[in-house]
Design a protein around this motif. Structure first.
Motif, PDB file in Angstrom:
ATOM      1  N   PHE A  80     156.900  15.582  73.380  1.00 16.78           N
ATOM      2  CA  PHE A  80     157.838  16.564  72.720  1.00 16.78           C
ATOM      3  C   PHE A  80     158.825  15.643  71.795  1.00 16.78           C
ATOM      4  O   PHE A  80     159.237  15.979  70.635  1.00 16.78           O
ATOM      5  CB  PHE A  80     158.372  17.267  73.718  1.00 16.78           C
ATOM      6  CG  PHE A  80     157.593  18.324  74.245  1.00 16.78           C
ATOM      7  CD1 PHE A  80     156.561  18.969  73.361  1.00 16.78           C
ATOM      8  CD2 PHE A  80     157.828  18.797  75.682  1.00 16.78           C
ATOM      9  CE1 PHE A  80     155.599  19.931  73.820  1.00 16.78           C
ATOM     10  CE2 PHE A  80     156.829  19.668  76.204  1.00 16.78           C
ATOM     11  CZ  PHE A  80     155.883  20.258  75.144  1.00 16.78           C
ATOM     12  N   ILE A  81     159.347  14.445  72.641  1.00 18.11           N
ATOM     13  CA  ILE A  81     160.448  14.035  71.682  1.00 18.11           C
ATOM     14  C   ILE A  81     159.972  12.998  70.567  1.00 18.11           C
ATOM     15  O   ILE A  81     160.382  12.936  69.491  1.00 18.11           O
ATOM     16  CB  ILE A  81     161.354  12.897  72.763  1.00 18.11           C
ATOM     17  CG1 ILE A  81     162.357  13.699  73.658  1.00 18.11           C
ATOM     18  CG2 ILE A  81     162.293  11.735  71.962  1.00 18.11           C
ATOM     19  CD1 ILE A  81     162.787  12.809  74.829  1.00 18.11           C
ATOM     20  N   THR A  82     158.788  12.650  70.708  1.00 18.09           N
ATOM     21  CA  THR A  82     158.192  11.715  69.683  1.00 18.09           C
ATOM     22  C   THR A  82     157.498  12.741  68.478  1.00 18.09           C
ATOM     23  O   THR A  82     157.593  12.282  67.348  1.00 18.09           O
ATOM     24  CB  THR A  82     156.929  10.908  70.403  1.00 18.09           C
ATOM     25  OG1 THR A  82     157.691  10.200  71.193  1.00 18.09           O
ATOM     26  CG2 THR A  82     156.297  10.288  69.206  1.00 18.09           C
ATOM     27  N   TYR A  83     157.050  13.973  68.762  1.00 15.46           N
ATOM     28  CA  TYR A  83     156.470  14.691  67.832  1.00 15.46           C
ATOM     29  C   TYR A  83     156.988  16.036  67.286  1.00 15.46           C
ATOM     30  O   TYR A  83     156.695  16.558  66.403  1.00 15.46           O
ATOM     31  CB  TYR A  83     155.294  14.695  68.218  1.00 15.46           C
ATOM     32  CG  TYR A  83     154.127  13.601  68.163  1.00 15.46           C
ATOM     33  CD1 TYR A  83     153.782  12.812  67.174  1.00 15.46           C
ATOM     34  CD2 TYR A  83     153.987  12.943  69.563  1.00 15.46           C
ATOM     35  CE1 TYR A  83     153.324  11.568  67.141  1.00 15.46           C
ATOM     36  CE2 TYR A  83     153.158  11.822  69.619  1.00 15.46           C
ATOM     37  CZ  TYR A  83     152.878  10.939  68.525  1.00 15.46           C
ATOM     38  OH  TYR A  83     152.246   9.789  68.290  1.00 15.46           O
ATOM     39  N   VAL A  84     157.893  16.615  67.989  1.00 17.37           N
ATOM     40  CA  VAL A  84     158.634  17.783  67.770  1.00 17.37           C
ATOM     41  C   VAL A  84     159.679  17.590  66.782  1.00 17.37           C
ATOM     42  O   VAL A  84     160.768  16.955  67.314  1.00 17.37           O
ATOM     43  CB  VAL A  84     158.829  18.658  68.885  1.00 17.37           C
ATOM     44  CG1 VAL A  84     159.764  19.899  68.553  1.00 17.37           C
ATOM     45  CG2 VAL A  84     157.797  18.980  69.749  1.00 17.37           C
TER      46      VAL A  84
END
Length: 124
Positions: A80-84
């Motif tokens: 989530f932190i990488t792609y959202v």
């Protein structure tokens, strides 16, 4: 403990430095380093399951279902932190590709191997 800390520092800082050297943005290099650190900690979690002898046993991986739930939760948060986009803005991260994930996974496996070899040497 100092050995593992030094190994993790070398791999995390090395991955960041390598990314910067290959003209990745600061956000991408930081994302690679952050994911490297988290994945190394997951590898170390499994490595630490047995204090002596081999860690590559069936018992290491099936003994505690809660361990897998925790690992899945942590890895989901990392994704989530990488792609959202909203979280990318909040945490200063950027999208990374399959090649970068391959490097992270390879480095984690290498760290696991190095720690296993050191354990074997120390037990002799």
């Amino acid at each position: 403990m100092a050995f593992v800390g030094g190994l993790f520092f070398t791999l995390v800082y090395g991955s960041y430095s390598l990314a910067v050297a290959y003209d990745y943005s600061h956000a991408q290099a930081s994302t690679i380093a952050m994911n490297m650190l988290v994945l190394l900690e997951v590898y170390y979690l499994f490595f630490s399951r047995n204090l002596y002898g081999s860690t590559l046993t069936r018992q290491t991986f099936v003994a505690t279902p809660a361990l897998w739930v925790t690992v899945l939760l942590v890895m989901s948060c990392q994704l989530f932190i990488t792609y959202v986009p909203l979280l990318q803005t909040a945490f200063g991260t950027a999208t990374i590709g399959w090649m970068e994930w391959g490097l992270i996974l390879f480095a984690g496996a290498l760290a696991y191997l190095i720690m296993s070899i050191k354990r074997h040497i120390d037990e002799r």
